[in-house]
Every structure is written in structure tokens, then in C-alpha cells.
Design a protein around this motif. Structure first.
Motif, mmCIF file in Angstrom:
data_model
loop_
_atom_site.group_PDB
_atom_site.id
_atom_site.type_symbol
_atom_site.label_atom_id
_atom_site.label_comp_id
_atom_site.label_asym_id
_atom_site.label_seq_id
_atom_site.Cartn_x
_atom_site.Cartn_y
_atom_site.Cartn_z
ATOM 1 N N ARG B 31 0.814 -1.222 0.000
ATOM 2 C CA ARG B 31 0.000 0.000 0.000
ATOM 3 C C ARG B 31 0.846 1.270 0.000
ATOM 4 N N PRO B 32 1.916 1.332 0.820
ATOM 5 C CA PRO B 32 2.692 2.582 0.795
ATOM 6 C C PRO B 32 3.212 2.916 -0.606
ATOM 7 N N ILE B 33 3.572 1.888 -1.362
ATOM 8 C CA ILE B 33 4.104 2.146 -2.715
ATOM 9 C C ILE B 33 2.979 2.626 -3.623
ATOM 10 N N LEU B 34 1.885 1.887 -3.623
ATOM 11 C CA LEU B 34 0.773 2.257 -4.511
ATOM 12 C C LEU B 34 0.197 3.618 -4.129
ATOM 13 N N SER B 35 0.063 3.836 -2.830
ATOM 14 C CA SER B 35 -0.552 5.076 -2.371
ATOM 15 C C SER B 35 0.256 6.271 -2.855
ATOM 16 N N ASP B 36 1.543 6.168 -2.741
ATOM 17 C CA ASP B 36 2.379 7.301 -3.092
ATOM 18 C C ASP B 36 2.495 7.484 -4.597
ATOM 19 N N ALA B 37 2.650 6.360 -5.319
ATOM 20 C CA ALA B 37 2.972 6.488 -6.740
ATOM 21 C C ALA B 37 1.748 6.398 -7.648
ATOM 22 N N CYS B 38 0.663 5.775 -7.208
ATOM 23 C CA CYS B 38 -0.424 5.454 -8.141
ATOM 24 C C CYS B 38 -1.788 6.042 -7.779
ATOM 25 N N PHE B 39 -2.081 6.132 -6.468
ATOM 26 C CA PHE B 39 -3.456 6.468 -6.083
ATOM 27 C C PHE B 39 -3.875 7.854 -6.535
ATOM 28 N N HIS B 40 -2.899 8.732 -6.753
ATOM 29 C CA HIS B 40 -3.277 10.077 -7.168
ATOM 30 C C HIS B 40 -4.172 10.029 -8.402
#
Lengths: 495, 1052
Positions: B31-40
Motif C-alpha cells: 500500500r505505501p508504494i501504490l498510495s504514493d505512486a499510483c493512487f493520485h
């Protein structure tokens, strides 16, 4: 003080960085603040062992590109100067004197509650005479005889605009990119990103002065130079106009310098013994902070001691230069700070909020600021400092063409106007002798080249070598920056 | 890039990532990776979503995309489009994340994502939004303290272990500072080190939790959340009084109000059934925000900002959520939509308020008045007066028949006169009077009895007319002003345009003994008033006779058709008797900004009639039929006549019912005015009808869109059954026990306070950008234990209960993890520089307030008083005036006496100019809710500790203690000083260092007594004159060394 950068230049081999860290941290224990500074960098900005020095290098990778300006002197004119009485002549308005501002111009835009109740909005043409100056033919009114003399060094933006309509939010917006309190100010961002080149002075210094145009006018707030959510050491250090220029700088009466030195040695010896027990790099950092404090006790008085200034220099800044806390004195101090490589020097001059009695009040403001500002530019130029110093002069918004209150032959007032205003820049990386942007006949709306406050801030950072999109800080899960999600470079004014 | 690099490095330092061989976990690793790089672009925000792809939910990420390929194919990385795209070269336009987003993935992150898909791409809900379940204690650790069980298990995996318990002195200082914010006294140190009983530590914890200073220490942190200040903020930043709320807070902690009740009372105490005064005061929490009073403010705009501040503060304080992100758009990272944001907004927008500042230098309604005993008595007295007046109103009706008869008789006499005929006018021109101009003009009597001004025409003239005593009564004066050919423009006034502006008319009785008695004039009327220049302001101006006045009576004297005689009358409330020997003086003032605007020719008349019978034209105002009835034969009156008479009397005459009603109104007004003057606190008070709320486009106040009803974010639990749909329900929801955030957030903050860093480092954000907890099971175990206690210890004999803050704190501070030594080896710093694993005790700099509190305490200067209004200790000269001359917080003057020595958090807090030393020590300016302070170490702090008068005075006071209480030799005295400052006994080398320093300074001061005297002069406390100045000065510097020691400003 650049150990940290050395450290990082040891990249990309992470192993060597680690080795270096270990060696410096534990073998060289007690020698300097290096250990914790390096650690702080390692741990990222949210670390509890936060970058422990207030002086020191900035972030790795910054500046992002070669900087045109090593430092900025931002001459903030608090209260909002009237652009159509100083820089943006509207001779057509003479024929409209007293007539109502046409609805086609106002277009229903919001007004402050100070004039929204007015039955009519009588056009008040400026009482001041405009002329073109210098090779560049820059327009300025006769309120600014000295700045007129350096017209060819200046670059005007007549098409500034902002979002806020009242002082507090507007000035907060200029300084932090947000109308509400809580974000870091521009100087704090620069200190955070670029660090300082002078270990004996803060990276961000603030100087304030009251205006004679309207003495009681427009308070300033600590938040304007606050570090917001950035670590606190990046907050602007406001030099004081009474007592010590820097808070608590002087030793208490009765304590000699020699005794202070001895006391610090004793303190350091005791702290070093604790460092051996606790191994906490923070102790090492504290020892070096006391050393820097001791150095500041000499460097600041040396900075404020004007005895070495020539009579010619003093005369250039005008009669108030020797009165601490005046704009003139602060301009000279700004030059001395620039000489010492302080990164961000910000002057705030109050008194520009002329809702009534503008013609008289603005004369007072101009007599405060015209000569010293011109002198600062000339002085920097003479010393070769204008080449790598950026000057910015401007307020938080503009003023209305229509009069607030009664319009008479000799008197008028002007309300707040966020839709257009003028600032000027000079120095490093700025095209001298140019004027950007155009406003309509009523100085109400922008006709060409609009420049938003975010754009100006992006451009200031760019000149200092910072890509405003890259200087970010993770707070509450989001990467924040000075320009929020906006900001375009004003390329036309760049050399 | 570089920060990312550093973060990775850091993470690998102590295995934040999964250890080799252990399965990846979505929440911890992915989640930390996806949240930072993708969720935007591929997260909760609908508007920003690109390619209709959503990666935060499994059910969306596993669906085929536009291309027909699924973004994530569990178990098959090669068939997962997301994975293919992130491994593309940076010049490929399909690469993710796109370079222009400013986001990028490291090779390690890409590999982690690949491995996760390989392992089956198992999703988890965001951990902080899932209700915590009580985890089992780690196997083999069940007998340990629960806190230690989890930490020890983790340390074991890391091949580490906790340190031994720290020494007794350090432990006592640590726990005293953490629980009360004050260091132990020498007696407490001796008692604790000497107490060998097994429960010595527990008894000490109980003692500290029972201390009134416990509440103070806890309240200190809460004030940052609550954005508490003594000023209103914004432009003028004038004063307000919210300290009664602060007192409530201290007391709530001290009486151990359970956190659920603590929450409900602060958010919605006003909505509880029959709320107590305290419960209403508690709601001051959400009135502590700033209020804008700037001249040009737009109320609707700031109303919205006020309400949003409450949503933001409440969300941050109880849930560690950054709700404000959803003000303008759906939250980028967390499942909070913009509509849900305004749903929350609507819980807080229905207070009886405008949303802006009411009045500078005071509190803005809704308010709760807080009279003290004397004020309560005064209120009761005024209530009594009002009741009495009310009684008089009732009694007055009985007096009416007699009053009617008397009125009738008197009036008939006046109407018929001594000769029996009706008088021509109720105005009688004065006679025999003298008139003079105080400004030096000449006043000449004209044939018609008027006075004509001539000669000098001063800018502001006053005419004084004195009428000799004749006795009788006077009820008012008539002023007639006439045009005259001698005046400018042949008009009425002496202004160059023929106008005048009269600003004052005074009626004064000059008694026989020369004393003057002013007759208040209450009614004014003129036959002509220039626009904006009527006679009414003249009554108002009488409050400041003779002062410059902006407004007055003018008559358009410059108008060609306006050169007509004008008249104005000024009447008293009722006629006053004029005894024989009393002269009547009338002053006509011209105090406007218009120079020379003095009246030119005027005449005065007086009347003896009551106001109801006086008209400008001299008539009585009595209808003809009434005059006929009155002057006719009483015996011949019909019933109808009688009714006419009575009706007129009731409506117009000054009769007992009217008089008593006026007295009652005055008594009520007096009570209301008094109440207004009483101290108060701002509180929440719900309107009877809720205001409507709307989604605001881009968060702007003037762009309302869809109407929203009160509702809670769907990602969080629903309102508890039976809870009302209002603030009270919202508060109950937060503490229902089902809410996944409330207990975790509180536990984590308390952990942060005691251990330096939270179990979740991002204590200010529990959203999906939050850090994965260091000890997730421990956090959940503690959160569940907080709500449903099983082992919470008793505190001072009182069993632990649900939401028991004292018991939970006791549980935490009795753990071995808390009690271990904070000494550290280089290996451990290298392994875990931030001490996240707790293989050593926590060591960090004291909070700013405590740095000063400790100095005052060890110096023996502190006034231990708890609670009350804010105080004014020393501050730098001009502290408030350098940047503002607005508002009533100017010209700072330090208190004399105890205000200088109270605990720091009672220091008056002006938001735009907060106490400078506190700002240097990382205090926020309290403009908005600040969930976390940074912890810096700067040269400016060093300067403050060395040179600020507070610390110089504290050094001297500590030196006095060393000399008086510390024995006879320098060694003994320095030992005592060192123990007072650090709680520890110095070793021989330390004493040697201190003694050498002392002796060299003693020599210097002995040879330079003036310096000694100067150094001892700092601060207001009395210098002990029995002590040798040179010696005391030398010890003062030694004490200054002690107060600056790292281990003194640090709690270790």
C-alpha cells in the motif's frame, strides 16, 4: 559546514555513504555536529533527530540547476501600494473623473465590505504626474524621483494578480502560497532547500519597519516568516528594532566575554562526558549549536555596526539610515546581509493601506522607501552584488481606480483590488529595463501577460536554482510545496 | 529521488520490509508504494481518475481494463498490465508512473510489486480503517508485561534485546517529567532511591498521577490540538478569554474523566440532556479557532472557514485524518469524498453564530457567563431590583384613577390659565436674559428678541444664554434661527456659505450656591434638517460636552431656497422644578469639523409643559375635542367623553403605569448590561433549526452545489444505533468502541509523548499515506485494552475502567520498555538511529514549556498555583508592538509577582506574536490545530537558555539554593546544584570540572565587584543580601552551566 554535501557526493555507492557515516559519527565524535546532521538527512525530514543545525547545507540535489541568484532581497510593501499612483499611468481616467465605474468593467466581481455598501464608485484619476525614465522609458510617477533614476535596472510586472481580497489572507498567500495559516513561508522553503552559505548567521532574516504614510497601519504576523510544518529552525529570524537585533544575543550584564567563553568550555566538557555515556549524536549537535551561538554573538553586532560605512554610502540611503527600525536603515542592513551571503532577506514596510487620504499618505510612504530602495540597488550594483542578488519589490494586492469615500479635487481613497497590481524586480537573472503586462484603461482587469502570485514565487525560486515543483515536503501524507499545485515561470522577464 | 533513496536505505537498516522468506503483506509492503505512486490518478478521487483504473480496491484492480488486459492478475505478473507498464523504459509513453507526475518507482519497489503479484496479490483494507481486534500475546511471552511481550518478540527476531532498567534517579526524573512536567525534588529523590519495597515504583506512579500537575502536563499537549490562544487571530488579533475552558481541561484530566466522556463533553456537551455548566464549558474546544474581524471581511466567506476549521480540527484530533483535503475534491489517498466532507461540515455549521469576530477585545457569542461569588450576588441584587420594579408596575394600575384626576385638574388649569382663557402658545420667549459668545463674537439684541452674531467669527463658537431666576418649572427649550442680511449669503449661519452646524445644546440650572446642574435632554425635533445633519446627534453628543463632534444640526444655509427661519426644540423627559434663586443657562455649541459654521441669529423660548403637550409650533398637540372636554363642565361629561379622556391620558401622559414600566425596562437593561460585563467563555450552542449545507465547488464559499445532509464517511462505521444525527451523535460515534481510529490515535499519541516517536510515526496521519505501524499488534492490543480493559491497573486504589487515561498511562510507564536505560552503543545507533525498535530507553529534548518550567522549579521560583487566567511573564521589550499597533494586545507589560513564575503554559498567548522563547523551542503559533511539533536544536535556543532574563534569574535563584541548602564547601554546593538540575549525583570528575569553573569565576568576580552586582541584578526576585555577592555571582554562572546541560534540557 559542507560535510553533508561531501557525504552525499560519495554516492551512488550506498555502502561508502554508510561507511563514511559510521566513521564520522563514531570516530570523530565530539568534533562537530556532523554526526547528527548527517543522520538527520538520512532519516528524512520527519525525523525526530531533525536536521540539527540551523546553519548548514540544504537538501541533496539542490539547487536543481545552476542558480542565477545566490540570495534574494524581498522588499515587501505591506498594505498594498496603489499601482495607478506609482507605476501604471491611466491618463484616460482624467476624462472619467467622478463618473461611476462601468459595470462592464467591474463585471460583478466581489468587493470588500468596506466599499460594497457604497452607492457609487466614482473614478479617481491619480493626482500625480507620470513621466518616462531612462533608456527603457519606464513610467513612474513623480512620487518616485530616486527610483526613476535607476529605471533601467528595474523590471516591472504590471499584471500581477492574486486571490485574496483582505490583508491577512492576501499577505499570507504571498508569503506561503495559501490564504490560511499553517504553511511554510518562502524564506523557510529556501532555507530548507538550499541551506545557508554563512554558518554564523541565520539563512532567513526578516526586518520590519513602520511607514509614516499610515503609522497605525496593517500589522504583521509571526506566521508570515514561519516555518509552518517545516522543521522550526527554518523559520525567519526577525531582527528586532529595540534591544538586541537577535533575541537574547547579549550576555547578561556582569558577564564578560571571557567568562562566557569559559562557561561554554565547561559546558562542552560536561556535555562531552555525557556523550560518552549516552552515545546520542544529539549531544554532539548541541555542543556545536552553543559554539554557533557564541559566534553569532560576534557576527551579529559586527553586522549591525555601521561605523565602517562611508559617508557617501550613508548619504545615498538618505537621512533616516542611522535610525534603527526605519526602512532606510533596513535597506542598508539588507546590503550588509547580502554581503554575508544570507539566503533570504525580507523587509516588510508597513503603512500602504490607503482607504482614505491617499494623496497625502502615499507621499509619506514614498519618502520612506523611494530613496533607500534606489540606494540599495545602486549600492549592490557598485559592489558587484546585483549580479547574483535578486530584488523583489511589491505588496499583497492592488487598489481600486474608484474612490473609497468621497472624491474631491485634492483627496481620495482606494479600496483593495486583487485583480491587478504592479511589482518590480531587479538584479540576478532579471531582464533590466522592461515592463511586462498591461491592464485596461481602468486599471481594473489585466489585458495581457497575467502573472499570478504562484508564478512570481515559482520564478523567484527558479532564479535561486530551485525547481518549485521539486522542493516538496511530506506532511500529513501529502507532498506540499510553496506553489501548491500551480505556478508557471514568468519566462519573459528572465535573461 | 534522493529522499526515496534515503528512505530505502533507512528501511533496510532495520527491516521495515518483509524479511526474506516471509510473505509480503499488502498494508505493510504494498500500500505505501501504490498510495504514493499510483493512487493520485488511480485511487479514490473520481474526478482525477485516469483510464477508469482504480488500484486501491481488489475488485476493481482485477477487472479487465480498456485493453482487455487486467491491471493485476493474481499469481501472474507477466499478464498484469500494471506490472508491465512499470517496467517499461522511461522514454516509453506508456510507462507508469508517467515522468510528468513527478512520481517514480525504485527498482526495489518494482520487484516488491512483482513478488506480491506472484504471491497472489492479496489485498487488505487499510489497516487503520479496520476495527482493531485483540491479538494474542506473542508465543512464549505471555508472562511478560503485555507491552514488553510484543516488543521483546520483535527484538528477538532482530537479534536484539532491551536494556536493563535505568538507574533509580533517572527513572524517577523520567516519569516525573512525563507525568507532571516537573522534575523530582531532592526529598522525592531520596525517598525513591531509599525505598526498596517492590512496589516503590508503582506507588510513585500513583503519586504522580494524583498530582494536580498531572492535569497541567496533559493539557499542555491538548492546547496545540485545540489551537488554544488568548487572542482572536487575524488582523488586529485582540484579546479573548478562553481560560475557563483551559481550567476545565486541566480538571478533566485530574479527575480522570474517561476519554469517551472527555470526547463527548468537548464536542457536544451542550447537547447532553440537562448539561451541567462544566459540560457546556467543555465545548469551548471547538470555539478556540480564530475569528476574523478585519474591516473588509465577507461574513459568508469566514463563516465557511470557521466551520471547516472545526471539521479539520476534530478530524485531526480524534482520527488523525486530513479531512481538509476533501474540501475541494475527493481525497486523493483516503476514502473520503468531497460530499462526505460537507456531510461532516453540516454537523458543525448550526451554531448560533455569524462565524466572524463580534467585538475586539472580548468573546463572541454564543457565550456562557461565569460570574464569581460577588458577581453572582450582584446579579441576584439586580434581579431583585427588577422584581421590585415589576411589583411597582402592578401597583401602578391602582394609582391610575387618582393620577387621572390630578392630570385633568392640572391640565385644565394650564389650558384655562389664571384668566380662564387658553394660552396662545406653550412656548414662552425668554426675557431679561444675557447672551455671550465664548469665542469672542459680538451678540446684539434685536427688536424681535433675537440675538445677532457679528464681529469675530471663531472656528468653533459656543453661545451661552443665561436667564434670571423666575421659579416655576422648565420642560424644554425652543431654538429659532433666522436669516439676516448681515450674514453671509443673507442666510442663517456665519459659515462662508451661510450655513451652520450646531453640535450641542445644553440646558443647565445654575443654583444659588453657584453649582451647576445639567438637565438631560431626551427628545429633539426640528422643522428642517439637512441630509445627514439632523438634530438627533445633538442628544448623543451631550455625552461628551465640548468635545469635537462629527455630526450636528445644519440647515442647507447655502441653498438659495433655504434661507428660511428654522426652529428646533429640545425637551427633558419631564419638566424639572426651578426653585427661586436658580438661573437657567443654555449653551449652544458648534464643535464640528466645519470651521466658522456658527449660527447667525437666534431666539430662545422655554416651556413648562410635559413633553406630551409640547409641539414645535407652540400648540399643545391636544385634539380639539379633548380641549373641549377638558375645559367644559366635568359634570356634563358623557361616558364617551370619559373614554376619550382616558385613552389620551393612557397613551400620552406621563402616568404611573408608564413610569413604572420605564423603570422596569431600565432595571432589566441594567441587569443585561451587567451580565454583559461578566467574564465569559465561548461555547457551542446549537440553533433550534439546522442550517442547510452544500457541497462547495472547489471549496469556495460562494460556489454552493448540491445540498448535503448530515452523514458519515462510508468507509467508517455507521452512527451507533440510537445515536442522534447531530454533534452529539458524532461524538458518540467516535467513542462507540467500533470506530477503528479513535482509540488507536489516542494510544499512539500517548506513546509518542512517552517514547518520543509513535508506534505509527505519522501520528498526524492515519490515512493510507500513514506509516505502517512499528508494532502493529501492540498498537491494536493497546487500543482494544483501552476500550475493553482486561488488565488495566488500578490507580490509587481505583480499578481501571474503559477509556481510562490514567490507568493506560500507568500501564505504559510500568513496562520494562519504558523503564530501560537510554544509554546507547554505536552499534545500536547504526542499527536503529531513531530508536524505533526500543532496544534502548527513549531519550529526547524536553518540550519548550518544560524547559522553562524545570528551570523555575529547580530554582525554587515556581508558583505552583493550578489554573486561572493567563499571566504575563518577562518578554522582550516591545514584543507585541514591533509588528502591530492594532487590537488591545499592545504595550506588553510583565506582571509583578507570581505572574512571572507560573508554569509556562499559562503564559498569555497572542497568535500573531506568540511568546518568542516558546517559538524558538518549536511551539506552534496556535493559529490552527497542530498535531505534532518538530524537535529542533538551534543556536537561538542556546542564546535563550544562556541570556534570557528568566534563565539568568533562575540561575541566580538556584545559586542561592546551592549556597543556603547545599552545605559549606564548593564541592557540596555544586553537588546539590547538579542534583537539583539533573536529579543525579555527579561523579568526581564532573565536580572537578564544575569546581574549577566556579573558582576561576569567583576570583574574577572578587576582583570586580561591580560585575558581580550587575549579574545579580537580573530578575524581579529578591537577592539574598546575606550572601557574599562575588560568591553568589560565581555560583550563578555555575548554575547557568547546569541549566544549559544537554542532560537537563533532555529527558533520558
Amino acid at each position: 559546514m559542507n560535510h553533508f554535501r561531501d557525504l552525499l557526493s560519495a554516492r551512488p555507492d550506498g555502502g561508502s555513504l554508510q561507511d563514511l557515516l559510521n566513521r564520522r559519527l563514531f570516530l570523530g565524535r565530539g568534533a562537530s555536529a556532523l554526526g547528527s546532521a548527517a543522520l538527520a538527512g538520512l532519516l528524512g525530514p520527519n525525523s525526530s533527530v531533525d536536521a540539527s543545525t540551523s546553519a548548514g547545507p540544504g537538501l541533496p540535489g539542490f539547487p536543481n540547476h545552476p542558480a542565477k541568484a545566490k540570495r534574494v532581497i524581498y522588499l515587501f510593501q505591506s498594505g498594498a501600494p496603489s499601482q495607478m499612483d506609482l507605476f501604471d499611468p491611466k491618463p484616460q481616467m482624467e476624462a472619467q473623473r467622478g463618473k461611476d465605474l462601468p459595470e462592464s468593467i467591474r463585471q460583478g466581481q466581489r468587493l470588500t465590505t468596506m466599499t460594497s455598501g457604497q452607492k457609487n464608485f466614482p473614478i479617481a484619476p491619480s493626482l500625480f504626474k507620470f513621466a518616462q525614465h531612462g533608456e527603457s522609458g519606464a513610467w513612474m510617477s513623480d512620487l518616485l524621483p530616486h527610483l526613476s533614476g535607476v529605471a533601467d535596472d528595474l523590471c516591472f510586472i504590471r499584471s500581477m494578480h492574486t486571490e485574496a481580497i483582505n490583508h491577512d489572507p492576501a499577505i499570507t498567500f504571498c508569503q506561503t502560497g495559501n490564504q490560511l495559516a499553517g504553511r511554510p513561508s518562502i524564506g523557510a522553503w529556501l532555507s530548507y532547500g538550499l541551506g545557508t552559505d554563512n554558518a554564523d548567521l541565520p539563512a532567513y532574516v526578516v526586518l520590519t519597519s513602520f511607514g509614516t504614510g499610515r503609522r497605525d497601519d496593517q500589522p504583521l504576523y509571526d506566521r508570515l516568516w514561519s516555518s509552518g510544518f517545516l522543521p522550526t529552525q527554518h523559520q525567519g529570524v526577525k531582527f528586532r528594532n529595540v534591544g538586541d537585533p537577535v533575541l537574547y544575543l547579549s550576555d547578561p550584564a556582569g558577564m564578560s566575554r571571557g567568562m562566557r567563553r569559559g562557561m561554554l568550555d565547561e559546558l562542552a566538557a560536561l556535555n562531552r562526558r555525557d556523550l560518552e555515556v549516552f552515545g546520542d549524536p544529539e549531544i554532539d549537535a548541541r555542543i556545536s549549536q552553543y559554539e554557533m551561538a557564541f559566534r553569532m554573538q560576534s557576527s551579529v553586532p559586527e553586522l549591525t555596526d555601521l561605523s565602517g560605512e562611508s559617508e557617501a554610502t550613508l548619504a545615498m540611503y538618505g537621512p533616516n539610515v542611522k535610525t534603527p527600525g526605519t526602512y532606510a536603515a533596513n535597506c542598508l542592513l539588507a546590503r550588509r546581509l547580502a554581503e554575508r551571503d544570507v539566503r533570504c532577506i525580507q523587509l516588510f514596510h508597513m503603512g500602504w493601506d490607503h482607504h482614505g487620504g491617499l494623496p497625502n499618505a502615499i507621499k509619506g510612504q514614498c519618502s520612506d522607501t523611494d530613496q533607500p530602495t534606489a540606494a540599495l540597488i545602486t549600492d549592490l550594483k557598485q559592489r558587484g552584488l546585483l549580479d547574483d542578488t535578486l530584488i523583489v519589490w511589491g505588496g499583497e494586492f492592488g487598489r481600486t481606480i474608484y474612490s473609497q469615500g468621497a472624491l474631491t479635487e485634492t483627496n481620495y481613497g482606494r479600496d483593495h483590488h486583487p485583480r491587478c497590481f504592479t511589482v518590480f524586480l531587479a538584479g540576478a537573472g532579471i531582464k533590466p529595463g522592461m515592463t511586462l503586462g498591461e491592464t485596461d484603461d481602468y486599471c481594473y482587469n489585466i489585458v495581457s501577460d497575467p502573472v499570478h502570485v504562484h508564478d512570481l514565487n515559482a520564478t523567484i525560486m527558479h532564479l535561486l536554482g530551485v525547481d518549485h515543483k521539486k522542493l516538496t515536503y511530506r506532511f500529513q501524507g501529502r507532498d506540499f510545496r510553496l506553489t501548491d499545485i500551480h505556478g508557471e515561470l514568468v519566462k519573459k522577464i528572465l535573461t | 529521488m534522493s529522499r526515496l533513496f534515503l528512505t530505502i536505505l533507512l528501511l533496510t537498516l532495520f527491516a521495515g520490509f518483509a524479511r526474506a522468506g516471509e510473505k509480503l503483506r499488502f498494508n505493510r509492503d504494498i500500500r505505501p508504494i501504490l498510495s504514493d505512486a499510483c493512487f493520485h490518478c488511480h485511487g479514490p478521487d473520481e474526478k482525477e481518475r485516469k483510464g477508469d483504473l482504480r488500484l486501491d480496491l481488489a475488485e476493481k484492480a482485477f477487472l479487465p481494463g480498456k485493453s482487455g488486459i487486467v491491471p493485476i492478475f493474481p499469481g501472474k505478473p507477466d499478464e498484469s498490465e500494471m506490472l508491465v507498464r512499470i517496467f517499461l523504459e522511461s522514454d516509453d509513453s506508456d510507462m507508469m508512473p508517467p515522468p510528468e507526475s513527478g512520481k517514480s518507482l525504485t527498482p526495489a519497489q518494482r520487484d516488491t510489486l512483482e513478488r506480491w503479484i506472484e504471491e497472489g496479490a492479496e489485498y487488505e483494507g487499510h489497516w487503520a480503517f479496520e476495527k482493531p481486534e485483540r491479538p494474542a500475546l506473542p508465543a512464549g511471552k505471555e508472562t511478560l508485561h503485555p507491552v514488553d511481550a510484543f516488543i521483546a518478540a520483535r527484538l528477538e527476531k532482530e537479534g536484539l534485546a532491551m536494556q536493563l532498567e535505568t538507574d533509580r534517579e533517572t527513572l524517577l526524573r523520567r516519569v516525573s517529567l512525563d507525568l507532571t512536567g516537573l522534575p523530582p525534588t531532592l526529598a522525592e529523590l531520596d525517598a525513591f532511591t531509599g525505598d526498596k519495597a517492590p512496589d516503590a515504583y508503582e506507588k510513585t506512579v500513583d503519586r504522580l498521577l494524583a498530582s494536580p500537575h498531572f492535569g497541567e502536563r496533559m493539557a499542555m499537549d491538548w492546547l496545540d490540538f485545540a489551537r488554544y490562544a488568548d487572542s482572536n487571530g487575524f488582523q488586529s488579533d485582540g484579546s479573548r478569554q478562553m481560560w475557563p475552558w483551559r481550567d476545565w481541561l486541566i480538571e478533566a484530566y485530574n479527575r480522570n474523566l474517561p476519554f469517551d466522556q472527555f470526547t463527548i463533553e468537548q464536542l457536544a456537551g451542550d447537547l447532553l440532556p440537562n448539561p451541567t455548566k462544566d459540560q457546556i464549558i467543555a465545548t469551548g474546544f471547538n470555539r478556540n479557532h480564530r475569528l476574523n474581524g478585519e474591516g473588509g471581511r465577507i461574513e459568508a466567506e469566514w463563516f465557511v472557514e470557521t466551520v471547516i476549521d472545526r471539521v479539520e480540527t476534530t478530524g485531526m484530533t480524534w482520527m488523525a485524518l486530513t479531512l481538509t483535503c476533501a474540501r475541494c475534491h475527493d481525497h486523493k489517498y483516503d476514502p473520503i469524498s468531497q460530499k462526505e466532507f460537507y456531510g461532516l461540515f453540516s454537523y458543525f455549521n448550526s451554531i448560533e453564530e455569524t462565524g466572524v469576530l463580534g467585538r475586539e477585545g472580548s468573546n463572541t457569542p454564543p457565550l456562557l457567563r461565569l460570574p464569581d461569588a460577588a458577581q453572582t450576588a450582584e446579579l441576584a441584587r439586580l434581579d431583585g431590583e427588577a422584581a421590585k420594579a415589576e411589583g411597582a408596575v402592578k401597583a401602578a394600575s391602582g394609582e391610575m384613577p387618582a393620577a387621572l384626576t390630578k392630570w385633568e385638574t392640572d391640565l385644565r388649569e394650564k389650558l384655562t390659565g389664571p384668566g380662564g382663557t387658553a394660552t396662545a402658545s406653550n412656548w414662552v420667549a425668554v426675557a431679561g436674559e444675557s447672551a455671550k459668545s465664548l469665542g469672542g463674537a459680538s451678540l446684539t439684541r434685536q427688536a424681535d428678541g433675537s440675538w445677532l452674531a457679528g464681529g469675530k467669527n471663531p472656528a468653533n463658537d459656543t453661545y451661552e444664554i443665561t436667564v434670571p431666576a423666575t421659579g416655576g418649572a422648565i420642560g424644554g427649550i425652543l431654538l429659532e434661527v433666522f436669516p439676516d442680511p448681515s450674514l453671509p449669503a443673507q442666510s442663517l449661519g456665519r459659515g462662508s456659505n451661510g450655513n451652520f452646524v450646531m453640535t450641542g445644546v445644553e440646558l443647565v440650572l445654575r443654583l444659588a450656591d453657584g453649582k451647576e446642574q445639567s438637565v438631560p435632554l431626551t427628545k429633539a425635533e426640528a422643522d428642517y434638517e439637512q441630509a445627514g445633519y439632523g438634530v438627533a446627534p445633538i442628544l448623543e453628543n451631550a455625552k461628551n460636552p465640548g468635545a469635537k463632534a462629527a455630526k450636528g444640526w445644519a440647515i442647507d444655509g447655502n441653498g438659495a431656497d433655504k434661507k428660511l427661519a428654522r426652529r428646533a426644540m429640545f425637551l427633558a423627559a419631564s419638566p424639572v422644578a426651578v426653585s427661586a434663586g436658580t438661573a437657567v443657562t443654555v449653551r449652544l455649541r458648534h464643535q464640528s469639523n466645519f470651521a466658522d459654521h456658527n449660527a447667525g441669529r437666534f431666539r430662545l423660548s422655554t416651556t413648562a409643559f410635559e413633553p406630551a403637550l409640547v409641539k414645535l409650533d407652540g400648540g399643545s398637540g391636544l385634539p380639539g375635542n379633548l380641549v373641549a372636554i377638558l375645559t367644559g363642565d366635568p359634570a356634563a361629561r358623557t361616558e364617551a367623553d370619559r373614554k376619550v379622556l382616558e385613552a389620551w391620558f393612557l397613551a400620552n401622559a406621563d402616568h404611573p403605569v408608564k413610569q413604572s414600566a420605564a423603570a422596569l425596562a431600565a432595571a432589566k437593561q441594567q441587569r443585561a448590561d451587567y451580565e454583559q460585563s461578566l467574564p465569559s467563555v465561548m461555547v457551542m450552542k446549537e440553533r433550534t433549526e439546522a442550517r442547510e449545507a452544500f457541497v462547495l465547488n472547489r471549496g469556495e464559499y460562494d460556489r454552493p452545489a448540491d445540498k448535503v445532509a448530515r452523514h458519515l464517511p462510508a468507509a467508517l462505521p455507521p452512527l451507533p444505533a440510537g445515536a442522534p444525527q447531530n454533534r452529539l451523535g458524532l461524538a458518540q460515534w467516535l467513542v462507540s468502541g467500533d470506530h477503528p481510529l479513535t482509540a488507536r490515535v489516542w494510544i499512539n499519541r500517548e506513546w509518542e509523548r512517552l517514547f518520543g516517536i509513535g508506534i505509527v510515526k505519522t501520528s498526524e496521519d492515519f490515512g493510507s499515506q500513514a506509516e505502517w505501524p512499528m508494532f502493529p499488534e501492540l498498537l491494536d492490543w493497546l487500543a482494544v485494552e483501552f476500550v475493553s480493559p482486561t488488565v488495566l491497573p488500578a490507580v490509587n486504589g481505583k480499578a481501571g475502567q474503559a477509556w481510562d487515561m490514567k490507568a493506560m498511562i500507568k500501564l505504559l510507564v510500568t513496562s520494562a520498555a519504558y523503564r530501560q536505560s537510554s544509554a546507547v552503543t554505536p552499534e545500536l545507533v547504526e542499527r536503529d538511529p531513531e530508536n524505533r525498535l526500543l532496544a534502548r530507553g527513549p531519550r529526547f529534548r524536553l518540550r519548550g514549556e518544560l524547559v522553562r518550567d524545570q528551570a523555575l522549579a529547580v530554582a525554587g521560583l515556581m508558583t505552583p498555583k493550578v489554573g486561572g487566567a493567563s499571566v504575563r511573564p518577562y518578554m522582550p521589550e516591545g514584543v507585541w508592538d514591533e509588528t502591530s499597533v492594532y487590537g488591545d494586545l499592545r504595550n506588553y507589560k510583565a506582571d509583578a509577582g507570581e505572574g512571572l513564575y507560573r508554569r509556562t503554559f499559562y503564559t498569555i498567548w497572542k497568535r500573531t506574536g506568540a511568546p518568542p522563547t516558546m517559538l524558538l523551542f518549536d511551539a506552534p503559533n496556535r493559529e490552527t490545530c497542530t498535531p505534532k511539533r518538530s524537535r529542533t536544536n538551534t543556536p537561538l535556543q542556546a542564546l535563550a537558555l544562556m541570556n534570557e532574563v528568566t534563565f539568568v534569574e533562575a540561575s541566580r535563584a538556584l545559586a542561592q539554593r546551592m549556597m543556603r541548602e547545599g552545605g559549606a564547601t564548593p564541592e557540596e554546593r555544586l553537588t546539590t546544584g547538579y542534583r537539583l538540575a539533573t536529579s543525579r549525583t555527579p561523579d568526581a570528575e564532573t565536580i572537578l570540572l564544575l569546581r574549577d569553573g566556579f573558582e576561576s569565576r569567583h576570583a574574577e568576580f572578587s576582583s570586580n565587584p561591580e560585575s558581580a552586582k550587575a549579574l545579580l541584578s537580573h530578575g524581579a526576585s529578591v537577592v539574598d543580601a546575606t550572601l557574599d555577592p562575588a560568591e553568589l555571582a560565581a555560583y550563578t554562572v555555575s548554575a547557568n552551566v547546569l541549566l544549559n546541560l544537554d542532560r537537563v534540557v533532555t529527558r533520558d
